[in-house]
Write a protein that holds these residues in place. Structure first.
Motif, PDB file in Angstrom:
ATOM      1  N   MET A   1       0.828  -1.202   0.000  1.00  0.00           N
ATOM      2  CA  MET A   1       0.000   0.000   0.000  1.00  0.00           C
ATOM      3  C   MET A   1       0.862   1.252   0.000  1.00  0.00           C
ATOM      4  N   ASN A   2       0.337   2.322  -0.551  1.00  0.00           N
ATOM      5  CA  ASN A   2       0.940   3.646  -0.467  1.00  0.00           C
ATOM      6  C   ASN A   2       0.305   4.365   0.721  1.00  0.00           C
ATOM      7  N   ILE A   3       1.090   4.580   1.752  1.00  0.00           N
ATOM      8  CA  ILE A   3       0.586   5.166   2.991  1.00  0.00           C
ATOM      9  C   ILE A   3       1.152   6.574   3.157  1.00  0.00           C
ATOM     10  N   VAL A   4       0.268   7.544   3.323  1.00  0.00           N
ATOM     11  CA  VAL A   4       0.666   8.926   3.621  1.00  0.00           C
ATOM     12  C   VAL A   4       0.442   9.157   5.106  1.00  0.00           C
ATOM     13  N   TRP A   5       1.510   9.469   5.817  1.00  0.00           N
ATOM     14  CA  TRP A   5       1.459   9.673   7.264  1.00  0.00           C
ATOM     15  C   TRP A   5       1.632  11.162   7.541  1.00  0.00           C
ATOM     16  N   ALA A   6       0.641  11.781   8.169  1.00  0.00           N
ATOM     17  CA  ALA A   6       0.648  13.218   8.432  1.00  0.00           C
ATOM     18  C   ALA A   6       0.859  13.472   9.917  1.00  0.00           C
ATOM     19  N   THR A   7       1.870  14.277  10.254  1.00  0.00           N
ATOM     20  CA  THR A   7       2.187  14.524  11.654  1.00  0.00           C
ATOM     21  C   THR A   7       2.824  15.895  11.820  1.00  0.00           C
ATOM     22  N   SER A   8       2.817  16.396  13.044  1.00  0.00           N
ATOM     23  CA  SER A   8       3.477  17.675  13.334  1.00  0.00           C
ATOM     24  C   SER A   8       4.884  17.478  13.871  1.00  0.00           C
ATOM     25  N   GLU A   9       5.252  16.239  14.222  1.00  0.00           N
ATOM     26  CA  GLU A   9       6.596  15.985  14.744  1.00  0.00           C
ATOM     27  C   GLU A   9       6.961  14.523  14.553  1.00  0.00           C
ATOM     28  N   ALA A  10       8.247  14.265  14.449  1.00  0.00           N
ATOM     29  CA  ALA A  10       8.763  12.899  14.349  1.00  0.00           C
ATOM     30  C   ALA A  10      10.198  12.896  14.832  1.00  0.00           C
ATOM     31  N   ALA A  11      10.528  11.918  15.658  1.00  0.00           N
ATOM     32  CA  ALA A  11      11.916  11.761  16.114  1.00  0.00           C
ATOM     33  C   ALA A  11      12.713  11.091  14.995  1.00  0.00           C
ATOM     34  N   PRO A  12      13.963  11.470  14.808  1.00  0.00           N
ATOM     35  CA  PRO A  12      14.775  12.358  15.640  1.00  0.00           C
ATOM     36  C   PRO A  12      14.769  13.812  15.184  1.00  0.00           C
ATOM     37  N   TYR A  13      13.891  14.171  14.261  1.00  0.00           N
ATOM     38  CA  TYR A  13      13.930  15.513  13.683  1.00  0.00           C
ATOM     39  C   TYR A  13      13.399  16.575  14.643  1.00  0.00           C
ATOM     40  N   ALA A  14      12.236  16.324  15.230  1.00  0.00           N
ATOM     41  CA  ALA A  14      11.625  17.267  16.162  1.00  0.00           C
ATOM     42  C   ALA A  14      10.716  16.478  17.090  1.00  0.00           C
ATOM     43  N   LYS A  15      10.821  16.737  18.383  1.00  0.00           N
ATOM     44  CA  LYS A  15      10.067  15.930  19.344  1.00  0.00           C
ATOM     45  C   LYS A  15       9.673  16.733  20.563  1.00  0.00           C
ATOM     46  N   THR A  16       8.389  16.598  20.954  1.00  0.00           N
ATOM     47  CA  THR A  16       7.940  17.088  22.257  1.00  0.00           C
ATOM     48  C   THR A  16       7.329  15.969  23.082  1.00  0.00           C
ATOM     49  N   GLY A  17       6.963  14.841  22.454  1.00  0.00           N
ATOM     50  CA  GLY A  17       6.315  13.767  23.191  1.00  0.00           C
ATOM     51  C   GLY A  17       6.267  12.473  22.399  1.00  0.00           C
ATOM     52  N   GLY A  18       5.385  11.577  22.846  1.00  0.00           N
ATOM     53  CA  GLY A  18       5.292  10.248  22.261  1.00  0.00           C
ATOM     54  C   GLY A  18       4.877  10.231  20.806  1.00  0.00           C
ATOM     55  N   LEU A  19       4.137  11.256  20.362  1.00  0.00           N
ATOM     56  CA  LEU A  19       3.746  11.335  18.952  1.00  0.00           C
ATOM     57  C   LEU A  19       4.960  11.237  18.044  1.00  0.00           C
ATOM     58  N   ALA A  20       6.047  11.880  18.430  1.00  0.00           N
ATOM     59  CA  ALA A  20       7.258  11.881  17.602  1.00  0.00           C
ATOM     60  C   ALA A  20       7.852  10.478  17.496  1.00  0.00           C
ATOM     61  N   ASP A  21       7.838   9.733  18.600  1.00  0.00           N
ATOM     62  CA  ASP A  21       8.370   8.370  18.578  1.00  0.00           C
ATOM     63  C   ASP A  21       7.542   7.478  17.659  1.00  0.00           C
ATOM     64  N   VAL A  22       6.225   7.587  17.786  1.00  0.00           N
ATOM     65  CA  VAL A  22       5.334   6.788  16.946  1.00  0.00           C
ATOM     66  C   VAL A  22       5.522   7.147  15.475  1.00  0.00           C
ATOM     67  N   SER A  23       5.695   8.430  15.202  1.00  0.00           N
ATOM     68  CA  SER A  23       5.741   8.906  13.817  1.00  0.00           C
ATOM     69  C   SER A  23       7.036   8.559  13.100  1.00  0.00           C
ATOM     70  N   TYR A  24       7.982   7.999  13.800  1.00  0.00           N
ATOM     71  CA  TYR A  24       9.141   7.412  13.133  1.00  0.00           C
ATOM     72  C   TYR A  24       9.063   5.881  13.161  1.00  0.00           C
ATOM     73  N   SER A  25       8.811   5.336  14.327  1.00  0.00           N
ATOM     74  CA  SER A  25       8.923   3.886  14.500  1.00  0.00           C
ATOM     75  C   SER A  25       7.845   3.107  13.756  1.00  0.00           C
ATOM     76  N   LEU A  26       6.603   3.575  13.796  1.00  0.00           N
ATOM     77  CA  LEU A  26       5.538   2.835  13.111  1.00  0.00           C
ATOM     78  C   LEU A  26       5.672   2.919  11.588  1.00  0.00           C
ATOM     79  N   PRO A  27       5.897   4.099  10.996  1.00  0.00           N
ATOM     80  CA  PRO A  27       6.163   4.125   9.557  1.00  0.00           C
ATOM     81  C   PRO A  27       7.351   3.255   9.164  1.00  0.00           C
ATOM     82  N   TYR A  28       8.390   3.236   9.993  1.00  0.00           N
ATOM     83  CA  TYR A  28       9.561   2.399   9.694  1.00  0.00           C
ATOM     84  C   TYR A  28       9.173   0.922   9.681  1.00  0.00           C
ATOM     85  N   ALA A  29       8.378   0.499  10.666  1.00  0.00           N
ATOM     86  CA  ALA A  29       7.950  -0.905  10.724  1.00  0.00           C
ATOM     87  C   ALA A  29       7.048  -1.257   9.545  1.00  0.00           C
TER      88      ALA A  29
END
Length: 491
Positions: free
Chosen positions: A1-29
């Motif tokens: 599938m072609n998945i478009v993931w929209a977020t305001s933050e992602a680690a390690p680029y910019a992070k204030t909370g858990g959203l950033a961790d999810v926005s890197y790790s889940l797309p990677y998986a």
């Protein structure tokens, strides 16, 4: 599938909370499982720092309609992780070249509504510009929730890129919803017909998260129990009726987050003084002694150390922790270490404890990744008395390090920790309490301490039970794959 993931933050680029961790790790998986994943987020030059150098310009002069016929211009930068995963950054200095992501000096930026309306619209424009035919559009929290509204609107429903797109809205923390004055509807380019109780209207204001929840094909949260809790007035923060509506439709689901098992691995962790494993636990005692020394505590192997790494905020219940530990520090043979920052009165109270009880209480006001790892590895118990906890990560880090969590039974804490009892020792991984009162938390910590002193076999069994659990993102990715397929086949 072609998945478009929209977020305001992602680690390690910019992070204030858990959203950033999810926005890197889940797309990677998901990418590892063969899907093409495009993550879109803002380009924050002041926040990203040296990570800016990882990006390259791939599209200049992206037109983003904003308001009544006006157009802002942006650029698209890319960091390609592998053949299946790319991070795309929306570059627009007017909105994103700032020292912090959402606020400054304790106050939110006054133009946050305009900034994140722009982000959602820019993501939609970027998908068209890069000619991505999206099977799934996955928006996260209020900052990108309007992507779901745009997808169903007259502005984008005629484009082939979105002809077969299904939308997912994930709520990482319903306490933050993006509620703004209704005059900001102007910036969306949508008409007043979208300002109604089935979309944007919320007590005569605009609510971005509500609109995303009501327009998405499927709504998810980050743990099964949290998905049930947010249907109630206590945990729904005013959106419980909208969420009940989606639940009745069968379109609300809780999927537990994972953790980065490479960063959080006691066998290879370079931030702890001694590595150890499930089959060779001797290094944990070395980590405990180093933790005690780091925080100025008496270095004693037979004293239980209770650790905390947390934001000092109302959600985390540290006010109750602060109130209840004074009696334990006076009367019990215990030690505490705390790493955290937040509300000033909590910072001051914790600092006072370290002065009043030297050798028994130590704290670090701020955040230190190294100290966080040292606490997870060196503490005997990890305390999380949260008022609500959508998922929680530290309890999973703790179990991976053989540190036993003491948690309030809420959200992801309820889903991940198996409560101790003599009859449940083969499955038990921690201690739970239910009512957020000082006596309840103090009693549970003392209960854990009693087991620590008088039943070492039970403590070791709980620690090894936790270390055996696989909290990797693989399981989360598989559940989301099934969810995406379900959306494509059903809606």
């Amino acid at each position: 599938m072609n998945i478009v993931w929209a977020t305001s933050e992602a680690a390690p680029y910019a992070k204030t909370g858990g959203l950033a961790d999810v926005s890197y790790s889940l797309p990677y998986a998901l990418a590892e499982n063969g899907h093409n994943v495009s993550v879109f987020m803002p380009y924050y030059p002041q926040v990203m720092g040296e990570k800016c150098a990882d990006t390259e310009l791939v599209y200049d002069l992206l037109g983003v309609p904003l308001g009544d016929g006006n157009e802002q211009w942006a650029r698209i930068r890319q960091h390609k992780i592998n053949e299946n995963l790319s991070f795309y950054f929306i570059e627009c200095d007017r909105y994103f070249d700032r020292p912090k992501l959402y606020d400054w000096g304790g106050s939110e930026y006054s133009d946050n509504a305009e900034r994140f309306i722009f982000l959602s619209r820019a993501i939609m424009q970027a998908v068209l510009a890069l000619d991505i035919e999206a099977d799934v559009l996955h928006a996260n929290d209020w900052h990108t929730a309007l992507c779901n509204v745009y997808l169903k609107s007259h502005l984008y429903d005629s484009f082939d890129n979105f002809a077969n797109t299904k939308s997912v809205m994930t709520i990482h923390n319903i306490g933050y919803q993006g509620v703004f004055n209704k005059s900001n509807l102007y910036w969306t380019g949508l008409g007043w017909d979208y300002f109604n109780f089935q979309c944007l209207e919320f007590y005569d204001q605009m609510n971005f998260l509500k609109a995303g929840v009501l327009t998405a094909d499927i709504v998810t949260t980050v743990s099964p129990t949290y998905a049930e809790e947010i249907l109630s007035r206590e945990y729904g923060f005013g959106l419980q009726n909208s969420l009940q509506h989606r639940a009745v439709q069968g379109k609300l689901r809780g999927i537990l987050n994972g953790i980065d098992i490479h960063e959080w691995n006691p066998e290879t962790d370079e931030l702890i003084p001694e590595n150890y494993s499930l089959t060779e636990l001797a290094g944990k005692a070395v980590c405990k002694a180093a933790l005690q020394e780091e925080f100025g505590l008496d270095v004693k192997a037979d004293v239980p150390v209770y650790g905390v790494v947390s934001r000092l905020a109302d959600q985390k219940g540290l006010d109750v922790f602060i109130e209840c530990i004074d009696e334990m520090l006076k009367e019990d043979n215990v030690q505490f270490v705390v790493v955290g920052s937040g509300e000033q009165w909590q910072e001051e109270a914790l600092s006072n404890y370290s002065r009043i009880y030297p050798g028994k209480f130590g704290c670090y006001i701020g955040y230190s990744n190294k100290l966080a790892h040292m606490v997870e590895a060196g503490a005997d118990f990890f305390v999380m008395p949260s008022r609500y906890e959508p998922c929680g990560l530290n309890q999973m880090y703790s179990m991976r390090y053989g540190t036993i969590p003491i948690v309030r039974s809420t959200g992801g804490l309820e889903d991940t920790v198996n409560n101790y009892s003599a009859s449940n020792i083969n499955k038990a991984t921690g201690f739970k309490f239910y009512d957020l009162y000082p006596d309840a938390l103090r009693g549970t910590m003392r209960w854990a301490g009693l087991i620590y002193h008088h039943d070492k076999a039970a403590i070791e069994k709980m620690a090894t039970n936790g270390m055996k659990i696989d909290f990797s993102w693989h399981h989360t990715a598989v559940e989301y794959e099934e969810l995406y397929q379900h959306a494509k086949s059903r809606f």
